[in-house]
Design an enzyme around this catalytic site. Structure first.
Site, short mmCIF file in Angstrom:
data_model
loop_
_atom_site.label_atom_id
_atom_site.label_comp_id
_atom_site.label_asym_id
_atom_site.label_seq_id
_atom_site.Cartn_x
_atom_site.Cartn_y
_atom_site.Cartn_z
N VAL A 1 61.82 31.65 16.83
CA VAL A 1 62.10 31.43 18.26
C VAL A 1 61.87 32.75 19.01
O VAL A 1 62.50 33.77 18.68
CB VAL A 1 63.57 30.98 18.47
N VAL B 1 60.76 34.55 23.01
CA VAL B 1 60.34 34.53 24.42
C VAL B 1 59.88 35.95 24.75
O VAL B 1 60.57 36.94 24.38
CB VAL B 1 61.51 34.12 25.36
N GLY C 1 65.69 36.17 29.92
CA GLY C 1 66.79 36.20 30.89
C GLY C 1 66.59 35.30 32.09
O GLY C 1 67.24 35.46 33.12
N GLY D 1 66.29 31.80 31.57
CA GLY D 1 66.61 30.43 31.13
C GLY D 1 65.51 29.78 30.32
O GLY D 1 65.63 28.62 29.93
N LEU D 2 64.42 30.53 30.05
CA LEU D 2 63.29 29.90 29.34
C LEU D 2 63.57 29.70 27.85
O LEU D 2 63.13 28.70 27.27
CB LEU D 2 62.01 30.71 29.55
N GLY D 3 64.31 30.62 27.24
CA GLY D 3 64.67 30.46 25.83
C GLY D 3 65.52 29.21 25.63
O GLY D 3 65.30 28.43 24.70
N GLN E 1 72.25 39.53 16.63
CA GLN E 1 72.35 39.81 18.07
C GLN E 1 72.10 38.58 18.95
O GLN E 1 72.26 38.66 20.17
CB GLN E 1 71.41 40.97 18.47
N TYR F 1 72.53 31.04 20.58
CA TYR F 1 72.50 29.73 19.93
C TYR F 1 73.83 28.98 20.11
O TYR F 1 73.84 27.76 20.23
CB TYR F 1 72.16 29.88 18.44
C1 LIG Z 1 66.74 35.11 21.98
C2 LIG Z 1 65.73 34.76 23.06
C3 LIG Z 1 64.80 33.67 22.55
C4 LIG Z 1 66.49 34.27 24.30
O1 LIG Z 1 65.54 33.91 25.27
P1 LIG Z 1 65.84 34.07 26.85
O2 LIG Z 1 64.76 33.37 27.58
O3 LIG Z 1 66.07 35.50 27.16
O4 LIG Z 1 67.23 33.29 26.97
P2 LIG Z 1 67.76 32.51 28.27
O5 LIG Z 1 67.42 33.28 29.49
O6 LIG Z 1 67.31 31.10 28.20
O7 LIG Z 1 69.31 32.58 28.00
C5 LIG Z 1 70.10 31.43 27.80
C6 LIG Z 1 71.54 31.84 27.65
O8 LIG Z 1 71.71 32.63 26.48
C7 LIG Z 1 72.21 33.92 26.82
N1 LIG Z 1 71.51 34.88 25.99
C8 LIG Z 1 70.21 35.20 26.01
N2 LIG Z 1 69.93 36.11 25.06
C9 LIG Z 1 71.11 36.36 24.46
C10 LIG Z 1 71.49 37.22 23.41
N3 LIG Z 1 70.64 38.02 22.79
N4 LIG Z 1 72.79 37.22 23.03
C11 LIG Z 1 73.67 36.42 23.64
N5 LIG Z 1 73.38 35.58 24.66
C12 LIG Z 1 72.11 35.57 25.05
C13 LIG Z 1 71.90 34.10 28.28
O9 LIG Z 1 72.81 34.99 28.88
C14 LIG Z 1 72.03 32.71 28.81
O10 LIG Z 1 73.39 32.40 29.05
P3 LIG Z 1 73.83 31.36 30.21
O11 LIG Z 1 73.21 30.03 29.83
O12 LIG Z 1 75.31 31.39 30.12
O13 LIG Z 1 73.26 31.92 31.46
C15 LIG Z 1 64.92 36.01 23.50
O14 LIG Z 1 65.80 36.99 23.92
C16 LIG Z 1 64.02 36.57 22.41
O15 LIG Z 1 62.89 36.12 22.24
N6 LIG Z 1 64.51 37.60 21.72
C17 LIG Z 1 63.70 38.31 20.72
C18 LIG Z 1 63.39 37.45 19.52
C19 LIG Z 1 64.63 36.92 18.84
O16 LIG Z 1 65.59 37.65 18.61
N7 LIG Z 1 64.58 35.62 18.50
C20 LIG Z 1 65.64 34.94 17.80
C21 LIG Z 1 65.52 35.17 16.33
S1 LIG Z 1 66.81 34.31 15.43
#
Ligand SMILES: CC(C)(COP(=O)(O)OP(=O)(O)OC[C@H]1O[C@@H](n2cnc3c(N)ncnc32)[C@H](O)[C@@H]1OP(=O)(O)O)[C@@H](O)C(=O)NCCC(=O)NCCS
Length: 146
Positions: free
Chosen positions: A83, A85, A91, A93-95, A121, A126
């Site tokens: 997974v 983004v 940040g 809402g796309l994840g 982290q 999730y």
């Molecule tokens: C993890 C990841 C997919 C999140 O994608 P994103 O587009 O930033 O997430 P969103 O903007 O949709 O966030 C959705 C919610 O999760 C929260 N959130 C996002 N990243 C977070 C994190 N690292 N820790 C805790 N909460 C997180 C947001 O605050 C948001 O909360 P809300 O619904 O209360 O507003 C992205 O940060 C990423 O690609 N990270 C690097 C790769 C990675 O670590 N992948 C997962 C491997 S297991």
């Protein structure tokens, strides 16, 4: 395909597996993941049950901004992998949208047990989507070659 539009660009999802592996590698590089042999990545994509990519379309230009895939027994269980983004798109809402799309697709195939392995982290990311760590004390266990 589903879409979220903003100003002159739109973001859409695709389940097409014909993804440019170099573009996917760039996306994974952008979040600091270690590189994997492309021939194995290709095989993993081919043999996944579900592959969802997320694209930004700006005029005629299309850019890969997110990705996730799931493996499955096609009946009871699916496990979500890779997974990601792009940092420029995090940040917003796309994840969450990507994961909801995955869950919706898996549910539409009547898969009821969806699991994943969360990096420490991102556990709360999730959790916000309804995933539980260690339900009823069940532990994920791993075996690695020595
Ligand atoms: C993890 C990841 C997919 C999140 O994608 P994103 O587009 O930033 O997430 P969103 O903007 O949709 O966030 C959705 C919610 O999760 C929260 N959130 C996002 N990243 C977070 C994190 N690292 N820790 C805790 N909460 C997180 C947001 O605050 C948001 O909360 P809300 O619904 O209360 O507003 C992205 O940060 C990423 O690609 N990270 C690097 C790769 C990675 O670590 N992948 C997962 C491997 S297991």
């Amino acid at each position: 395909m589903s879409e979220a539009a903003s100003e002159n660009s739109r973001v859409f999802f695709s389940t097409d597996r014909e993804i440019d592996l170099y573009e996917l590698e760039e996306l994974c590089d952008a979040v600091g993941w270690s590189r994997r042999p492309l021939r194995k990545v290709k095989k993993a994509i081919q043999h996944s049950f579900l592959v969802v990519s997320m694209w930004e379309q700006r005029g005629a230009t299309r850019r890969l901004v997110g990705f996730a895939r799931a493996t499955s027994d096609h009946a009871f269980n699916a496990t979500i992998w890779d997974v990601v983004v792009h940092p420029d798109f995090q940040g917003k809402g796309l994840g969450k949208a990507l994961m909801r799309h995955m869950i919706k697709k898996l549910r539409s195939e009547d898969i009821s047990n969806i699991t994943l392995f969360a990096d420490p982290q991102v556990v709360n990311f999730y959790r916000g989507l309804g995933f539980m760590a260690d339900p009823e004390g069940i532990k994920g266990m791993f075996w690695y070659p020595e």
